[in-house]
Design a protein around this motif. Sequence first.
Motif, PDB file in Angstrom:
ATOM      1  N   VAL A 132       0.919  -1.124   0.034  1.00 43.96           N
ATOM      2  CA  VAL A 132       0.033  -0.092  -0.079  1.00 43.96           C
ATOM      3  C   VAL A 132       0.823   1.215  -0.028  1.00 43.96           C
ATOM      4  O   VAL A 132       2.025   1.140   0.515  1.00 43.96           O
ATOM      5  N   GLY A 133       0.317   2.348  -0.484  1.00 46.48           N
ATOM      6  CA  GLY A 133       0.753   3.603  -0.459  1.00 46.48           C
ATOM      7  C   GLY A 133      -0.116   4.512   0.325  1.00 46.48           C
ATOM      8  O   GLY A 133      -1.232   4.097   0.788  1.00 46.48           O
ATOM      9  N   GLY A 134       0.204   5.845  -0.292  1.00 50.07           N
ATOM     10  CA  GLY A 134      -0.914   6.939   0.128  1.00 50.07           C
ATOM     11  C   GLY A 134      -2.528   6.511  -0.278  1.00 50.07           C
ATOM     12  O   GLY A 134      -3.361   6.706   0.267  1.00 50.07           O
ATOM     13  N   ASN A 135      -2.678   6.139  -1.507  1.00 47.80           N
ATOM     14  CA  ASN A 135      -3.964   6.027  -2.079  1.00 47.80           C
ATOM     15  C   ASN A 135      -4.652   4.949  -1.700  1.00 47.80           C
ATOM     16  O   ASN A 135      -5.907   5.025  -0.968  1.00 47.80           O
ATOM     17  N   LEU A 136      -3.974   3.614  -1.382  1.00 43.44           N
ATOM     18  CA  LEU A 136      -4.737   2.426  -1.117  1.00 43.44           C
ATOM     19  C   LEU A 136      -4.755   2.613   0.542  1.00 43.44           C
ATOM     20  O   LEU A 136      -5.760   2.123   1.087  1.00 43.44           O
ATOM     21  N   SER A 137      -3.979   3.273   1.214  1.00 42.19           N
ATOM     22  CA  SER A 137      -4.124   3.330   2.659  1.00 42.19           C
ATOM     23  C   SER A 137      -5.384   4.325   2.672  1.00 42.19           C
ATOM     24  O   SER A 137      -6.173   3.928   3.798  1.00 42.19           O
ATOM     25  N   THR A 138      -5.432   5.380   2.020  1.00 38.76           N
ATOM     26  CA  THR A 138      -6.843   6.331   2.119  1.00 38.76           C
ATOM     27  C   THR A 138      -8.059   5.319   1.839  1.00 38.76           C
ATOM     28  O   THR A 138      -9.058   5.517   2.555  1.00 38.76           O
ATOM     29  N   ALA A 139      -8.031   4.333   0.942  1.00 42.17           N
ATOM     30  CA  ALA A 139      -8.981   3.381   0.592  1.00 42.17           C
ATOM     31  C   ALA A 139      -9.349   2.655   1.749  1.00 42.17           C
ATOM     32  O   ALA A 139     -10.687   2.462   2.214  1.00 42.17           O
ATOM     33  N   ILE A 140      -8.269   2.136   2.605  1.00 42.64           N
ATOM     34  CA  ILE A 140      -8.314   1.101   3.589  1.00 42.64           C
ATOM     35  C   ILE A 140      -9.150   2.142   4.908  1.00 42.64           C
ATOM     36  O   ILE A 140     -10.098   1.420   5.438  1.00 42.64           O
ATOM     37  N   SER A 141      -8.869   3.202   4.925  1.00 38.98           N
ATOM     38  CA  SER A 141      -9.458   4.158   5.831  1.00 38.98           C
ATOM     39  C   SER A 141     -10.662   4.503   5.653  1.00 38.98           C
ATOM     40  O   SER A 141     -11.772   4.392   6.498  1.00 38.98           O
ATOM     41  N   THR A 142     -11.252   4.768   4.766  1.00 39.52           N
ATOM     42  CA  THR A 142     -12.507   5.131   4.219  1.00 39.52           C
ATOM     43  C   THR A 142     -13.562   3.824   4.003  1.00 39.52           C
ATOM     44  O   THR A 142     -14.465   3.912   4.659  1.00 39.52           O
ATOM     45  N   ARG A 143     -13.020   2.565   3.914  1.00 40.55           N
ATOM     46  CA  ARG A 143     -13.754   1.338   4.138  1.00 40.55           C
ATOM     47  C   ARG A 143     -13.648   0.875   5.371  1.00 40.55           C
ATOM     48  O   ARG A 143     -15.079   0.362   5.776  1.00 40.55           O
TER      49      ARG A 143
END
Length: 299
Positions: A132-143
């Motif tokens: 993961v990087g910034g984008n996928l970590s943000t997706a994890i946070s959102t979900r």
Amino acid sequence: MRFDNPEDIVQLTPQWEGERFPNGRPKVSEDVLRRMRKITLEEAWGPLWNHGYTFQFEGDFKIIHPDKIMVGRAVTAVMVPKRPDLHETLLKYGHEQEGRRGFFNQWVIDSLVEDDVVVVDMFDKVHLGTYVGGNLSTAISTRTKRGGAVIWGGIRDNQQVVEIDNINVYYRGSDPTAIADVTMVGMNVPTRIGKAICLPGDIVLGTPAGVIFIPPHLAELTVVQAEKSQVRDVFGFVRLKEGVYSTAQIDSPWTTAMWNDFVSWFENDPAAEEYRHLTWEKELEAAAKIDGSGHDVRL
């Protein structure tokens, strides 16, 4: 083969008798997750060890937020080094047969729901192994809202990821490269993280010391035993300050009289209010049977 196969997940977790997600993953209750956030690593470790689960902890991680506790239900993935024929077959299968989009790591993250934690064996790959990087970590946070990730491999964009407050990430190392030359061979399957093993639906407890994976059928038992230990400690501190008991009495098996004193305090003292969902019949019965024998009646 199928990724995230409900029949396989149910077969792998037969001791779980509660609610499940549509894909068969055990769904430990939100109440147990909430209570799990208040217990320590050692309090969780003890019941597992005593039940024969001796390979559930791994501590050799870097941590994005080392001062924060992470609790959630495991969504697992297993990655292996890229072999072209296998890679092309599985990527094509996921896209054409299961309607998945993007790369393997995106498939897993796109499946997450609230209170999930991604648990990934990247075979300790960091260079070109950044799950993961910034984008996928943000997706994890959102979900997941308050979940996160445990990655036996790398991450990138640390300066961005550390700004995400409502998740945590446990990882082996950082690298600026993107993920490459890896293939996912299993999703929601048994997954090895260092010396520990994790199954889909395990409760992931991430602490400053590391991560422990708690089988779902032992999650409530683990919490109850931890809570009982905590509230008994509160009582012990009170009585020690009052001079009612000695340290030897508090640390030794309790007599029936001490148990009765504890239960009276438990039922009436405001300090015990948050623990009043607990019951003590088994402890009282055991104390009555072996009072004075020198045996420990604690569960």
